[in-house]
Design a protein around this motif. Sequence first.
Motif, PDB file in Angstrom:
ATOM      1  N   GLN A  41       0.858  -1.181   0.000  1.00  0.00           N
ATOM      2  CA  GLN A  41       0.000   0.000   0.000  1.00  0.00           C
ATOM      3  C   GLN A  41       0.895   1.232   0.000  1.00  0.00           C
ATOM      4  O   GLN A  41       2.010   1.200   0.533  1.00  0.00           O
ATOM      5  CB  GLN A  41      -0.959   0.016   1.190  1.00  0.00           C
ATOM      6  N   ARG A  56      -4.197   2.709   3.351  1.00  0.00           N
ATOM      7  CA  ARG A  56      -4.982   1.587   2.836  1.00  0.00           C
ATOM      8  C   ARG A  56      -5.992   2.037   1.783  1.00  0.00           C
ATOM      9  O   ARG A  56      -6.642   3.064   1.910  1.00  0.00           O
ATOM     10  CB  ARG A  56      -5.687   0.936   4.016  1.00  0.00           C
ATOM     11  N   GLY A 100      -6.436  -6.771  -2.311  1.00  0.00           N
ATOM     12  CA  GLY A 100      -5.501  -6.145  -3.241  1.00  0.00           C
ATOM     13  C   GLY A 100      -5.719  -6.599  -4.663  1.00  0.00           C
ATOM     14  O   GLY A 100      -6.234  -7.692  -4.927  1.00  0.00           O
ATOM     15  N   ASP A 117      -5.591  -2.121  -2.239  1.00  0.00           N
ATOM     16  CA  ASP A 117      -4.140  -2.247  -2.173  1.00  0.00           C
ATOM     17  C   ASP A 117      -3.671  -3.086  -3.363  1.00  0.00           C
ATOM     18  O   ASP A 117      -4.439  -3.327  -4.301  1.00  0.00           O
ATOM     19  CB  ASP A 117      -3.720  -2.895  -0.853  1.00  0.00           C
TER      20      ASP A 117
END
Length: 359
Positions: free
Chosen positions: A171, A176, A215, A256
């Motif tokens: 990140q 975040r 992510g 992320d």
Amino acid sequence: MLRILALLAVLLQLLCCCLAAPSFSNGFFYHDITNGNGNGEIYFNGVRLHVETPEMPIYAVRGSNVTLPCHYRYEPELSAPRRTRVKWSWLPAIGGHETDVLVAVGVRHRSFGDFKGRVRLLQNSPRDLSLVISDLQLNDTGRYRCEVIDGLEDESASVDLELRGVVFPYQPPRGRYHLNFHAAQRACEEQDSALATFEQLFLAWEEGLDWCNAGWLADGTVQYPITLPRKPCGGLGMAPGVRSYGSRHRHLHLFDAFCFSSSLRGRVYFLQHPQRLNFTEAVQACSHDGAQIARVGQLYAAWRLTGLDRCDAGWLADGSLRYPITSPRPNCGPKEPGVRSFGFPAQQQKHGVYCYGPR
């Protein structure tokens, strides 16, 4: 009637020209002649062409040379050699269409695209068509197809190429969930890595990666790996696994990133310096040492692939503060091996630094 006869004559002339013209593919002219002497013969009369590649994936590391095996044979065996042509093509692991890598007829060959100048045929034996790829890149992973053409016979087999390395969550300094897909791609590239594929993330989960923040992956999906189910990470009632949000809008949605780093061309080391350094001083200190400040992907690769173990926090190129531990011990973080992170402290703070330089 004369007009119809004239039209038929034109059509007949065009048909004769088409039949006389040789076929053309990737700059090579292919002439198929039924001369019955074993060279250029298009009818096999019961002879079968077999192309064979390994069933299991081939593993390598970035920057290395790798050989993708491919051999062919006839059943039953022929008494005289035949003239064959070969084409290697590649289907990327991160999606896309199949593209040519190399084509060859006898000693003549041609390579294409990003593979130009990096690929050749091994040819250790008369029927060895193995592909050698030099200076392996992060995006060379995928499925490679070895196609052998003998007259009208056209057989192929495929082999998968995968890289050994490490997946790590990333990140940016803002915190975040601030990256869309394209920003996630850039963030990984800036850390000497690439967005991980699902296969790479799944393997990392099998090896124990547990991360509760979602992510981006290379295919545009958003996922995260959980080895220890807990309430904030899908609930206590869910089994361990890789949780998936599915495909997300690549411009609008923010998450992320999961990055993948492979082998190092250089060496990551903790700089022995007489005093602690702020971020600017850390960058200069690595430069004065004939190196550059290390990137996050380089530190992870050094930790996983070379066993780098250091209980001193140091600056990295993105302004983060981290240190690698392979042998957990008191005062060095959790009981599990890993790269410890202190986030992004104020750049005026004084710390050590990890540098990346030639071996």
